[in-house]
Design a protein around this motif. Structure first.
Motif, PDB file in Angstrom:
ATOM      1  N   ALA A  14       0.853  -1.194   0.000  1.00  9.58           N
ATOM      2  CA  ALA A  14       0.000   0.000   0.000  1.00  9.58           C
ATOM      3  C   ALA A  14       0.887   1.242   0.000  1.00  9.58           C
ATOM      4  O   ALA A  14       2.015   1.213   0.496  1.00  9.58           O
ATOM      5  CB  ALA A  14      -0.907  -0.001   1.228  1.00  9.58           C
ATOM      6  N   ASP A  15       0.366   2.333  -0.543  1.00  4.15           N
ATOM      7  CA  ASP A  15       1.117   3.588  -0.590  1.00  4.15           C
ATOM      8  C   ASP A  15       1.256   4.213   0.789  1.00  4.15           C
ATOM      9  O   ASP A  15       0.301   4.213   1.587  1.00  4.15           O
ATOM     10  CB  ASP A  15       0.424   4.600  -1.509  1.00  4.15           C
ATOM     11  CG  ASP A  15       0.529   4.229  -2.977  1.00  4.15           C
ATOM     12  OD1 ASP A  15       1.297   3.313  -3.319  1.00  4.15           O
ATOM     13  OD2 ASP A  15      -0.171   4.880  -3.782  1.00  4.15           O
ATOM     14  N   LEU A  16       2.427   4.769   1.049  1.00  3.15           N
ATOM     15  CA  LEU A  16       2.675   5.496   2.288  1.00  3.15           C
ATOM     16  C   LEU A  16       1.990   6.858   2.247  1.00  3.15           C
ATOM     17  O   LEU A  16       1.836   7.455   1.178  1.00  3.15           O
ATOM     18  CB  LEU A  16       4.181   5.718   2.475  1.00  3.15           C
ATOM     19  CG  LEU A  16       5.015   4.468   2.747  1.00  3.15           C
ATOM     20  CD1 LEU A  16       6.481   4.758   2.491  1.00  3.15           C
ATOM     21  CD2 LEU A  16       4.783   4.002   4.164  1.00  3.15           C
ATOM     22  N   ALA A  17       1.624   7.364   3.416  1.00  2.26           N
ATOM     23  CA  ALA A  17       1.133   8.734   3.527  1.00  2.26           C
ATOM     24  C   ALA A  17       2.306   9.679   3.260  1.00  2.26           C
ATOM     25  O   ALA A  17       3.459   9.254   3.142  1.00  2.26           O
ATOM     26  CB  ALA A  17       0.543   8.970   4.915  1.00  2.26           C
ATOM     27  N   ASP A  18       2.016  10.957   3.193  1.00  2.00           N
ATOM     28  CA  ASP A  18       3.049  11.926   2.843  1.00  2.00           C
ATOM     29  C   ASP A  18       4.185  12.017   3.852  1.00  2.00           C
ATOM     30  O   ASP A  18       5.320  12.251   3.477  1.00  2.00           O
ATOM     31  CB  ASP A  18       2.428  13.311   2.652  1.00  2.00           C
ATOM     32  CG  ASP A  18       1.568  13.361   1.393  1.00  2.00           C
ATOM     33  OD1 ASP A  18       1.825  12.575   0.464  1.00  2.00           O
ATOM     34  OD2 ASP A  18       0.638  14.180   1.354  1.00  2.00           O
ATOM     35  N   ARG A  19       3.923  11.853   5.133  1.00  2.00           N
ATOM     36  CA  ARG A  19       4.963  12.068   6.144  1.00  2.00           C
ATOM     37  C   ARG A  19       5.049  10.917   7.147  1.00  2.00           C
ATOM     38  O   ARG A  19       4.553  11.025   8.267  1.00  2.00           O
ATOM     39  CB  ARG A  19       4.695  13.366   6.894  1.00  2.00           C
ATOM     40  CG  ARG A  19       4.780  14.554   5.982  1.00  2.00           C
ATOM     41  CD  ARG A  19       4.585  15.810   6.737  1.00  2.00           C
ATOM     42  NE  ARG A  19       4.665  16.912   5.795  1.00  2.00           N
ATOM     43  CZ  ARG A  19       5.122  18.090   6.091  1.00  2.00           C
ATOM     44  NH1 ARG A  19       5.522  18.341   7.304  1.00  2.00           N
ATOM     45  NH2 ARG A  19       5.168  19.027   5.184  1.00  2.00           N
ATOM     46  N   PRO A  20       5.707   9.828   6.780  1.00  2.00           N
ATOM     47  CA  PRO A  20       5.875   8.729   7.737  1.00  2.00           C
ATOM     48  C   PRO A  20       6.848   9.128   8.854  1.00  2.00           C
ATOM     49  O   PRO A  20       7.732   9.947   8.638  1.00  2.00           O
ATOM     50  CB  PRO A  20       6.438   7.596   6.892  1.00  2.00           C
ATOM     51  CG  PRO A  20       7.105   8.280   5.751  1.00  2.00           C
ATOM     52  CD  PRO A  20       6.339   9.551   5.508  1.00  2.00           C
ATOM     53  N   GLU A  21       6.643   8.571  10.039  1.00  2.00           N
ATOM     54  CA  GLU A  21       7.579   8.812  11.145  1.00  2.00           C
ATOM     55  C   GLU A  21       8.674   7.762  11.049  1.00  2.00           C
ATOM     56  O   GLU A  21       8.415   6.577  11.190  1.00  2.00           O
ATOM     57  CB  GLU A  21       6.852   8.709  12.490  1.00  2.00           C
ATOM     58  CG  GLU A  21       5.863   9.826  12.713  1.00  2.00           C
ATOM     59  CD  GLU A  21       5.204   9.756  14.082  1.00  2.00           C
ATOM     60  OE1 GLU A  21       5.871   9.311  15.044  1.00  2.00           O
ATOM     61  OE2 GLU A  21       4.036  10.130  14.165  1.00  2.00           O
ATOM     62  N   LEU A  22       9.896   8.231  10.803  1.00  2.00           N
ATOM     63  CA  LEU A  22      11.011   7.329  10.582  1.00  2.00           C
ATOM     64  C   LEU A  22      12.082   7.506  11.639  1.00  2.00           C
ATOM     65  O   LEU A  22      12.352   8.621  12.074  1.00  2.00           O
ATOM     66  CB  LEU A  22      11.620   7.583   9.197  1.00  2.00           C
ATOM     67  CG  LEU A  22      10.675   7.434   8.003  1.00  2.00           C
ATOM     68  CD1 LEU A  22      11.394   7.824   6.726  1.00  2.00           C
ATOM     69  CD2 LEU A  22      10.129   6.031   7.915  1.00  2.00           C
ATOM     70  N   ASP A  23      12.697   6.397  12.028  1.00  2.00           N
ATOM     71  CA  ASP A  23      13.861   6.430  12.906  1.00  2.00           C
ATOM     72  C   ASP A  23      15.007   7.165  12.216  1.00  2.00           C
ATOM     73  O   ASP A  23      15.067   7.238  10.991  1.00  2.00           O
ATOM     74  CB  ASP A  23      14.336   5.001  13.197  1.00  2.00           C
ATOM     75  CG  ASP A  23      13.882   4.475  14.537  1.00  2.00           C
ATOM     76  OD1 ASP A  23      13.119   5.167  15.231  1.00  2.00           O
ATOM     77  OD2 ASP A  23      14.289   3.353  14.884  1.00  2.00           O
ATOM     78  N   GLU A  24      15.937   7.657  13.008  1.00  2.00           N
ATOM     79  CA  GLU A  24      17.186   8.209  12.474  1.00  2.00           C
ATOM     80  C   GLU A  24      17.870   7.104  11.679  1.00  2.00           C
ATOM     81  O   GLU A  24      17.870   5.941  12.074  1.00  2.00           O
ATOM     82  CB  GLU A  24      18.091   8.665  13.618  1.00  2.00           C
ATOM     83  CG  GLU A  24      19.284   9.456  13.175  1.00  2.00           C
ATOM     84  CD  GLU A  24      18.905  10.820  12.610  1.00  2.00           C
ATOM     85  OE1 GLU A  24      19.650  11.287  11.728  1.00  2.00           O
ATOM     86  OE2 GLU A  24      17.905  11.404  13.027  1.00  2.00           O
ATOM     87  N   GLY A  25      18.436   7.443  10.544  1.00  2.00           N
ATOM     88  CA  GLY A  25      19.096   6.445   9.707  1.00  2.00           C
ATOM     89  C   GLY A  25      18.152   5.745   8.750  1.00  2.00           C
ATOM     90  O   GLY A  25      18.551   4.811   8.070  1.00  2.00           O
ATOM     91  N   CYS A  26      16.891   6.191   8.698  1.00  2.00           N
ATOM     92  CA  CYS A  26      15.915   5.617   7.775  1.00  2.00           C
ATOM     93  C   CYS A  26      15.484   6.683   6.777  1.00  2.00           C
ATOM     94  O   CYS A  26      15.495   7.868   7.090  1.00  2.00           O
ATOM     95  CB  CYS A  26      14.680   5.116   8.521  1.00  2.00           C
ATOM     96  SG  CYS A  26      15.005   3.746   9.644  1.00  2.00           S
TER      97      CYS A  26
END
Length: 157
Positions: A73-85
């Protein structure tokens, strides 16, 4: 340029400079290692939570690796990502694992990925994109496909 976009460009550039290629092209001249991923996935109300710990079962240490997470499925515009991702596509995120000592684990990786739509289910594919040139002959523990239903239940891999 947004901070997340800058980070995505930097991580993608590093992958190219380091010679990251498809998982099938990993048989470089480096030492032999056995990279593995263990974790959990949960889908609830259009948000996918993924938590994993990369491990190296040995016999040699890996200075760094990159894990790839691909969604159906498509991601939303602003995923919350860990540092280094970094987000590298409509449905794809890559994360560095950090050093993987012989018979040890890397850093914990946590992702909260909002989805553009609210699907009833999402297939989550996890694999190694780059492993520092090490040879990994056992892909049974570093290539996973998890089907997460939008029930709030947790699925382990």
């Amino acid at each position: 340029m947004r901070r997340g976009a800058v980070r995505s460009v930097v991580v993608a550039g590093l992958l190219v400079l380091c010679g990251a290629g498809p998982a099938d092209a990993r048989s470089g001249p480096g030492a032999e290692a056995d990279v593995a991923y263990h974790g959990r996935v949960r889908l609830s109300h259009g948000q996918l939570k993924l938590w994993m710990v990369p491990r190296n079962e040995g016999p040699s240490a890996v200075p760094d690796a990159t894990v790839r997470v691909r969604l159906s499925a498509d991601l939303a515009d602003r995923p919350e990502l860990d540092e280094g991702c970094a987000r590298v596509g409509r449905r794809e995120v890559v994360c560095e694992t950090g050093a993987l000592p012989e018979h040890g684990q890397g850093r914990h990786i946590a992702l909260l990925l909002g989805l553009r739509e609210r699907p009833a289910e999402v297939a989550v594919r996890i694999d190694t994109l780059w492993d520092g040139g090490a040879t990994d002959r056992n892909h049974a523990n570093d290539e996973h496909v998890v089907l997460a239903l939008d029930t709030g239940d947790t699925y382990a891999f």
